[in-house]
Structure formats: structure tokens, C-alpha cells
Design a protein around this motif. Structure first.
Motif, PDB file in Angstrom:
ATOM      1  N   HIS A  78       2.714   1.558   1.999  1.00 44.08           N
ATOM      2  CA  HIS A  78       2.424   0.946   2.969  1.00 44.08           C
ATOM      3  C   HIS A  78       0.758   1.788   2.335  1.00 44.08           C
ATOM      4  N   GLN A 125      -0.777  -0.153  -0.668  1.00 42.59           N
ATOM      5  CA  GLN A 125      -1.107  -1.338  -0.118  1.00 42.59           C
ATOM      6  C   GLN A 125      -2.572  -1.334   0.719  1.00 42.59           C
ATOM      7  N   ARG A 126      -2.667   0.139   1.208  1.00 43.30           N
ATOM      8  CA  ARG A 126      -3.857   0.171   2.068  1.00 43.30           C
ATOM      9  C   ARG A 126      -4.825   1.179   0.026  1.00 43.30           C
ATOM     10  N   SER A 132       8.187   0.524   0.808  1.00 50.72           N
ATOM     11  CA  SER A 132       7.673   2.406   0.939  1.00 50.72           C
ATOM     12  C   SER A 132       8.995   2.458   0.051  1.00 50.72           C
ATOM     13  N   ASP A 136       4.607   7.705   3.461  1.00 53.16           N
ATOM     14  CA  ASP A 136       4.495   5.718   3.219  1.00 53.16           C
ATOM     15  C   ASP A 136       4.117   5.217   2.398  1.00 53.16           C
TER      16      ASP A 136
END
Length: 507
Positions: free
Chosen positions: A191, A194-195, A224, A188
């Protein structure tokens, strides 16, 4: 037969790559290595040729200047050498507008990410480049470079720090949106990136953090993606091939297999190139393709590399051509990885498997086992825990996943008195020193597996509690050390897959 697909050479400088016009920049790429030059750059070339657009790429290398220096000497051009047993094809992407080294010009990284013309920031920095903790998936705030980047906004060292500082510059100046596109083998990956970006931003001083997070959430997207192409290292063999077939000197040709795939989530807030013109697929089911790649391809590839290195095979084709290794690879793919994958509806699994083995047998490419086997401490954590835990929870022992771990540890951290061979010794791994220290203090394979998996949690907290898997890995290490990798593969093949009922859920 060689098939050149090249721009004409300059009449003023015969034998040297030259071009007349460079595209205007729109993409900054972090991790300017061979894979990017044989993959994203090729798709971008096709996109611009098909539909135009200001999508030139500024390439940013992390530390080495070898590629950037050669790119400047060659007018930002290089040759992609597509290698197959049927012959070679050549092409020259003309999409790079500039290239530099982040370690030499850290302020410039922030500047180009922050530039108004930049609409996409893409990454191929490997799993290790994201400076996250494999145990938690979160930003590794104890990493000295992360700490430096949090304290020093002008000259960040890590890709995550570079991105956040560049985004802050955008917010303070023109405010235009941008897409951050991870092209690395991370689950992933959009994401996940981004995290990490948000975690870094949240650690800035309070007012600065709030402002950065608010702007990022409103103006940055993180689609992604899944990338797939085998791209070996550049060697003199490919330099000579280009010189012989095309008549010019290229210091940095990129060898690559004919197969290429790019699966993307279509979430580009500031626009994107028409990558579909080069064959890219835009879908909402990136995760399904990602599972196929990370487990069936990458996971099986790792087993081939480690067993191959231990068997003296220098290349993946050499390793895949050994009967017992092919048999083990097919078993781990079919019996242990595949049940954990949600296969996209458009994929024929039988055809996909055969295509993988055709790719791995491409003897003309010569992908080295030492290259594929490197960084296993990071890679295997992405590939093994989920399918292993699913099998263990179902009451079955994943013998071939245990064999993968056993072969990896035998290559990277052998017990005293065992020489895994030159190909294993050539593998690079950020955890090699730590694992070798554990091996020095281990009296057997079982002892080593208990230390590495059970105490050090190499493959995560959950798998560390599964004593049966840890024990089986140790048994296979001992077999490799005493009888060799063939005997260990035979032991995996002969073992029953069912666990005793009382050991099915050890926590």
C-alpha cells in the motif's frame, strides 16, 4: 562439507559458467543487488523448476555496473553460497534473462516495464530508494530527482518515476495489467508503494494525471510482502571458496544464511510464479509477519550492530557473542518490541527468538556491523516510534529503544572528541552530514538528542514531543561517550521502567 547443486560446465569453455537456454522474461526487478539474487531469484528458480512458466527476470541496477557487467560475462549466471558452521552449499539460479544499469539506459527501464511480456515489476531498492519523506510518508516532491522525473517522462531517475512512466507506456500501447511488488522493509509496503505511485501520477499535468490514475487503479495491483534472509556483501573469501570447491571463477557469488522466508499477499493481477514451490507463504496476514521482521528481527539487529561497532566488533556474530550485548538484545526484543506486535497464530515466539539468535551467531557468515548499521536514519524510523510510543503511553520508559537511538547517534554523529571506531565510521547514512552538523553544535548528549529528536524530528513528530524519551536518549549518549557502551547498557538494565505519573503524557 561442500554440496554443489550446479548445472554442468560447458565443454567448450571449462571453468566458466554457461547455460544452454534462458527462460522467457516475465519479471522486471529494480534493485539488482545481492539480496534479490539470493532471495527472489532462488524462489523463482524453484517455481519454474516445479511448474514452468515464462518468469525470467530482467535485472535493473540503479547506478553501479559491477553486477550487470559480471552477469553478462558469466552468461547471466552466478553462485549462491549458503554458509553455515556445518559447511557450505552451492546453487546457481538460472532465471535472469538480461541485466542493465538504469542510470546508463533510463529509457530502457521505461521500455521493459512497459513491455507486453512483463507481468510483475518487483523492487528491492531499500527504504531510501522510494524517495518519500519520512516525516509524512508521502512522496518527497522537493527531491531534485523526483522533480526531474515529473518533468522528463523519457528518462526517469527514481524507481517510483520509472514505474509510473512504464505504466503510462503500458496504458498507451497494449494496456495489459501488471503487478508492482515491493520487497523492501517498509511498513505495509504494498500500500505504501501504491500511495507513492498514485501521488507521483497525480502530480502530472491534469489530463495526463487523470488518465494515468484511472488506468493504474483498474490494471495494477500492489501486494504487500515480507522478505527475510541475511545476505552479506560479496568478498574475495567467497570468490575463492567457489573457485576451490567448484573449479570455476565467479566474480559475483552471493553469500547467504541457510534461513530464508518470503510472506506474500496473493494479489497478482497478471499471474505469478509458483513461488510456494520454494517455500513462500501466501497469506492475508502479511502485516503480522512484517511486524515480527521489522521490530523483533530488524530492530534488535540494529541494537546489536550499534553496540557491537562501539565495542569494536567487526561482525554481527562477534557482537552477539558479547554477553552484555546479547542481554540487551534479548531485553529489547522481549520487553519493548514484542508487546507492540500482533503475533501470527502459526508463530511460536520462544522458538522464533532462539532461531534469531542462532542466525545472528552464524560465525561462518560474518555479516558486518557496519553493513547492518547503515541507513539507520531511515530504518530506525520504521522500527522504533510505534513500540516506544505504546510504552510511553502506558507509563513505561523504553530504555532499550532509547539505548538503540543513543548507540546509533554515537556511531553516526558523535560529539567532538569521541571516536566511535572504524566499524561505526564505515557505516553509510543519508543523514550523516546533517546529524554531524548537529553534533558539532551540541555541548552534550542531552543537547544532541534534543536537537536530533526534538527539533529535527528524526523519529517523527509524535516522539519528538515526548521529552522524557528525548532526555533518556541524551543521558545514554552521555554515558556512552564518557564510560562506554557497556556502562550505557548497564544503565538501561538497572533503570526502572515506570515513568513518574506527571510525565506520562507530555505532548
Amino acid at each position: 562439507m561442500a554440496t554443489p547443486i550446479l548445472p554442468p560446465l560447458s565443454a567448450e569453455t571449462p571453468g566458466i559458467l554457461r547455460r544452454s537456454v534462458a527462460p522467457a522474461p516475465g519479471i522486471v526487478h529494480l534493485g539488482f543487488g545481492n539480496f534479490h539474487r539470493a532471495h527472489q531469484a532462488v524462489y523463482t528458480e524453484a517455481a519454474i523448476a516445479s511448474r514452468g512458466g515464462d518468469w525470467g527476470i530482467i535485472g535493473v541496477s540503479s547506478r553501479s555496473s559491477a553486477i550487470t557487467d559480471a552477469m553478462h560475462a558469466q552468461d547471466m549466471l552466478y553462485t549462491v553460497v549458503e554458509i553455515s558452521p556445518e559447511g557450505s552449499k552451492f546453487s546457481t539460479p538460472r532465471v535472469h534473462t538480461d541485466a542493465f544499469v538504469a542510470a546508463q539506459e533510463p529509457q530502457r527501464v521505461v521500455a521493459v516495464i512497459g513491455a507486453e511480456t512483463t507481468r510483475i515489476v518487483s523492487l528491492t531498492v531499500t527504504e531510501n530508494g522510494y524517495t518519500y519523506s519520512p516525516a509524512t510518508g508521502s512522496l518527497n516532491v522537493s527531491d531534485p530527482d523526483v522533480q526531474h522525473d515529473l518533468a522528463n517522462g523519457a528518462a526517469p531517475r527514481t524507481p517510483i518515476g520509472q514505474i509510473v512512466r512504464g505504466l503510462q507506456q503500458r496504458a498507451r500501447t497494449h494496456g495489459k495489467p501488471v503487478t508492482v511488488l515491493s520487497c523492501d522493509n517498509l511498513a505495509d509496503n504494498g500500500h505504501h508503494t501504491q500511495r507513492l505511485v498514485r501521488e507521483f501520477a497525480s502530480l502530472l499535468p491534469a489530463g495526463e494525471a487523470a488518465e494515468a490514475l484511472q488506468w493504474i487503479d483498474a490494471n495494477v495491483t500492489f501486494p504487500s510482502s515480507m522478505v527475510d534472509r541475511i545476505v552479506p556483501a560479496t568478498t574475495d573469501r567467497y570468490r575463492s571458496l567457489v573457485a576451490e570447491q567448484l573449479g570455476y571463477a565467479d566474480q559475483i557469488p552471493v553469500p547467504a544464511e541457510p534461513f530464508t522466508m518470503w510472506i506474500l499477499e496473493d494479489d497478482f493481477i497478471a499471474g505469478r510464479p509458483a513461488w510456494e514451490a520454494g517455500g513462500a507463504i501466501f497469506t492475508d496476514d502479511v502485516a503480522g509477519y512484517e511486524q515480527l521482521k521489522v521490530r523483533l528481527l530488524n530492530g534488535t539487529h540494529s541494537l546489536i550492530a550499534y553496540l557491537g561497532a562501539l565495542s569494536g566488533a567487526a561482525t554481527i556474530p562477534d557482537a552477539a557473542g558479547i554477553d552484555y550485548i546479547e542481554a540487551a538484545a534479548r531485553r529489547v526484543l522481549r520487553d519493548e518490541y514484542l508487546p507492540s506486535v500482533t503475533v501470527p497464530g502459526a508463530v511460536d515466539v520462544d522458538a522464533y527468538e532462539e532461531q534469531l539468535f542462532l542466525r545472528w551467531r552464524n560465525s561462518a557468515l560474518g555479516h558486518r556491523t557496519s553493513q547492518v548499521g547503515s541507513d539507520g536514519s531511515v530504518k530506525l524510523r520504521q522500527r522504533i516510534p510505534i513500540p516506544a510510543l505504546e510504552m510511553l503511553d502506558a507509563g513505561a520508559m523504553p530504555h532499550y529503544l532509547a539505548l538503540t537511538v543513543a548507540a546509533y547517534l554515537s556511531c553516526i554523529a558523535p560529539l567532538r572528541g569521541f571516536d566511535p571506531g572504524n566499524h561505526a565510521n564505515a557505516m553509510q547514512d543519508p543523514a550523516r552530514g546533517t546529524l554531524q552538523d548537529l553534533a558539532e553544535r551540541s555541548s552534550s548528549g542531552r543537547d544532541l538528542a534534543a536537537k536530533v529528536l526534538g527539533e529535527h524530528h528524526l523519529l517523527g513528530d509524535e516522539l519528538a514531543t515526548r521529552e522524557s524519551f528525548v532526555r533518556r536518549t541524551g543521558e545514554l549518549i552521555d554515558i556512552i561517550h564518557r564510560q562506554g557502551p557497556l556502562a550505557a547498557a548497564n544503565a538501561a538494565a538497572e533503570s526502572t521502567s515506570l515513568l513518574p505519573a506527571q510525565t506520562r503524557s507530555i505532548r
